[in-house]
Design an enzyme around this catalytic site. Structure first.
Site, short mmCIF file in Angstrom:
data_model
loop_
_atom_site.label_atom_id
_atom_site.label_comp_id
_atom_site.label_asym_id
_atom_site.label_seq_id
_atom_site.Cartn_x
_atom_site.Cartn_y
_atom_site.Cartn_z
N THR A 300 23.89 22.84 10.97
CA THR A 300 25.34 22.88 10.79
C THR A 300 26.03 22.89 12.14
O THR A 300 25.46 23.37 13.13
CB THR A 300 25.79 24.14 10.02
OG1 THR A 300 25.67 25.29 10.88
CG2 THR A 300 24.97 24.36 8.77
N ASP A 301 27.23 22.37 12.19
CA ASP A 301 28.06 22.64 13.36
C ASP A 301 28.40 24.12 13.34
O ASP A 301 28.14 24.83 12.35
CB ASP A 301 29.33 21.78 13.32
CG ASP A 301 29.89 21.52 14.72
OD1 ASP A 301 29.52 22.25 15.67
OD2 ASP A 301 30.72 20.59 14.88
N ASP A 302 28.96 24.62 14.42
CA ASP A 302 29.23 26.05 14.53
C ASP A 302 30.02 26.56 13.32
O ASP A 302 31.11 26.07 13.04
CB ASP A 302 30.01 26.31 15.82
CG ASP A 302 30.39 27.77 16.01
OD1 ASP A 302 29.80 28.62 15.33
OD2 ASP A 302 31.29 28.02 16.83
N MET A 303 29.47 27.51 12.61
CA MET A 303 30.11 28.03 11.41
C MET A 303 31.35 28.85 11.70
O MET A 303 32.13 29.16 10.80
CB MET A 303 29.11 28.88 10.61
CG MET A 303 27.90 28.10 10.12
SD MET A 303 28.31 26.78 8.96
CE MET A 303 28.41 27.70 7.43
#
Length: 564
Positions: A300-303
């Site tokens: 994931t991209d930064d949550m």
């Protein structure tokens, strides 16, 4: 310590048989080690498995009790480094070695050590590695061999520091001039160019045994919003994505990219809702896994970016992303959100929303990749950190890094003007005025164009003209044969328009020198001739001044739609 020793012995006995089988093969980044990784995963606890599926930030630039506690408590499988985590070359290497030793102490498995070292304006390491231009300059040059060599050099330099995963390349097709977050991070506006460069970059980076992460799936190039700040919502249907945005990801997958990062973007005409791709089974499972046949790791991209955190509880978002198909949940900090996400995953397991088999599938991929990329190895059935070595040819390539940097930076220089325009050079410099407050450009101009005048901004320029060139405000007063170079990196639109009007009125030749995002000039009507580097690195700035001196000619055709 006794429990830890017993668990090591159990793990060793399970793994020994698989190790013996693999001794028959010469292992490389292309030969997968599935049986060994499955054997390792069978020995792991739930806590260890959840830990492998999170990648978190760490505090400081040296190992302390604080970072020790974080690794002991959460047993993360990976960390992400930012600028504040880096010191000098020796200090950074020592910090990473200490983190790896601590990870081995508590989880028994080394870390993915990741970083955003894209080049150009997105870089974390500023000392000790080559500062290559960003992707747009690379795409303008459009040379697959140079791109592969550049990526290999980046990979070698990162691995020598202890970093084994680069969160690059960006393979978004930047087809929106108003894009505030991608722009020069993209290889360009043409899917074909982005595809070629994506393949070359992935192959070059992974050739150096540094894991590539293609981002941001399914494409962040046509947004006019920054997902760090809000959730971009795009009106495209799936057919349009297949024709444009997805093509570079298909190319990266064909090049055996090991990991792909999701984008926090909503596609309501595809999904029927405004949820981001990061939590979408349709995008991650049905499209990326099944249709595109991607077997690698989904990150994931930064949550903690606002595109997620403002709309969905982060613990729930992490669970949904794993259910959708994500293998690693990225959290850029190490505070409140890490335990929130870990507890949410644990709760989802208890409730049956996640199964241990689902975790096993992801952790097997993670462990296998660490084995195959020599982040760790098996010695007599025991997991040990690996030390990578490079060949004579790789060291030779490393020695040519600055030569390659200069070549790409120089060949990316582009002159935009009307058909009759000719780039004015400043070999003599006695009738040239540069408007810039950039220290590097100022120093380079003073060094190679000693007779040229330098002023900091438009107001200083007008005062200089009034006092030294005797230019008055009257329309009749003019100064011919004066060449003005106006530097733009961050646009001051009001001042630029004032400079255009002033130089036109006094019949001066104005050329814009752009060393940043070229799209900031797309809204300027009657744009004067302009010289673009597509990069703000020191090497690109030196190249653009040498071009203005007349050392070489810029390109006059380009493969990018700049929106002018």
């Amino acid at each position: 310590m006794l429990i830890g020793s017993i668990r090591k012995l159990q793990r060793m006995s399970v793994i020994l048989l698989c190790t013996a089988l693999c001794m028959l093969f010469t292992l490389s980044c292309t030969i997968k080690r599935i049986d060994e990784s499955r054997a390792i995963v069978k020995t792991m606890t739930i806590k260890e498995k959840i830990g492998q599926m999170i990648m978190i930030g760490v505090p400081g630039a040296r190992h302390t009790d604080r970072s020790e506690r974080i690794l002991r408590k959460y047993l993360p499988g990976g960390i992400i480094l930012f600028g504040f985590n880096l010191s000098d070359e020796k200090g950074t290497r020592k910090f990473i070695e200490d983190l790896q030793s601590t990870s081995m102490k508590y989880s028994g498995i080394p870390l993915f050590v990741s970083i955003d070292q894209e080049g150009g304006r997105v870089k974390r390491i500023v000392d000790g590695v080559t500062q290559f231009p960003g992707n747009m300059a690379i795409g303008v040059v459009d040379d697959e061999g140079l791109t592969a060599d550049l990526a290999s050099i980046i990979g070698i330099q990162l691995r020598l520091l202890g970093i084994n995963m680069n969160l690059a390349p960006v393979v978004d097709v930047n087809n929106n001039p108003a894009n505030p977050v991608i722009n020069t991070r993209s290889f360009g506006s043409s899917p074909d160019v982005v595809m070629r460069m994506a393949i070359a970059y992935v192959e070059g980076l992974q050739r150096s045994r540094c894991i590539a992460v293609a981002k941001h799936f399914p494409g962040h190039g046509d947004t006019d919003k920054d997902s760090h700040i809000t959730l971009p919502v795009l009106p495209h249907r799936l057919q349009r994505l297949k024709e444009v945005e997805l093509k570079p990801f298909v190319a990266a997958i064909d090049a055996d990219v090991e990991a792909i990062m999701t984008a926090h973007i909503a596609y309501p005409k595809v999904l029927g809702n405004n949820l981001p791709v990061t939590v979408s089974p349709l995008f991650l499972r049905d499209i990326l896994r099944q249709e595109l046949e991607f077997e690698g790791i989904i990150i994931t991209d930064d949550m903690e970016m606002d595109a997620i955190s403002r709309y969905i509880d982060l613990g729930e978002a992490a669970v949904q992303s794993i259910r959708a198909g994500a293998d690693i949940v990225l959290i850029s900090t190490h505070g409140y959100h890490v335990p929130l996400i870990v507890k949410s995953i644990e709760k989802a397991l208890q409730e049956g929303r996640l199964t241990e088999k689902r975790l096993d599938d992801s952790v097997t991929k993670i462990v296998e990749l660490k084995l195959r990329y020599k982040i760790m190895d098996l010695v007599k059935g025991l997991i040990t950190p690996s030390r990578i070595t490079f060949t004579e040819n790789e060291h030779k390539l490393l020695s040519e890094s600055e030569k390659i940097n200069e070549k790409i930076s120089r060949e990316a220089i582009y002159f935009h003007g009307a058909a009759h325009s000719v780039l004015p050079t400043s070999r003599s410099g006695d009738r040239s005025i540069f408007i810039t407050d950039d220290p590097l450009l100022t120093g380079e101009i003073s060094r190679v164009l000693a007779k040229a005048k330098i002023v900091k901004n438009g107001a200083h320029f007008i005062r200089f003209c009034n006092s030294h060139l005797k230019v008055k405000s009257s329309r009749e007063e003019s100064v011919s044969e004066v060449t003005v170079f106006y530097h733009v990196e961050k646009l001051n639109r009001r001042e630029l328009l004032r400079m255009i009007a002033y130089t036109e009125r006094h019949r001066m030749r104005l050329t814009i020198v752009c060393t940043g995002n070229p799209f900031i000039l797309s809204g300027i009507s009657s744009l004067p001739p302009a010289l673009f580097s597509f990069s703000n690195t020191a090497c690109s700035k030196r190249a653009i001044i040498r071009c203005l001196r007349g050392d070489y000619s810029p390109r006059t055709k380009i493969n990018i739609n700049l929106g002018f």
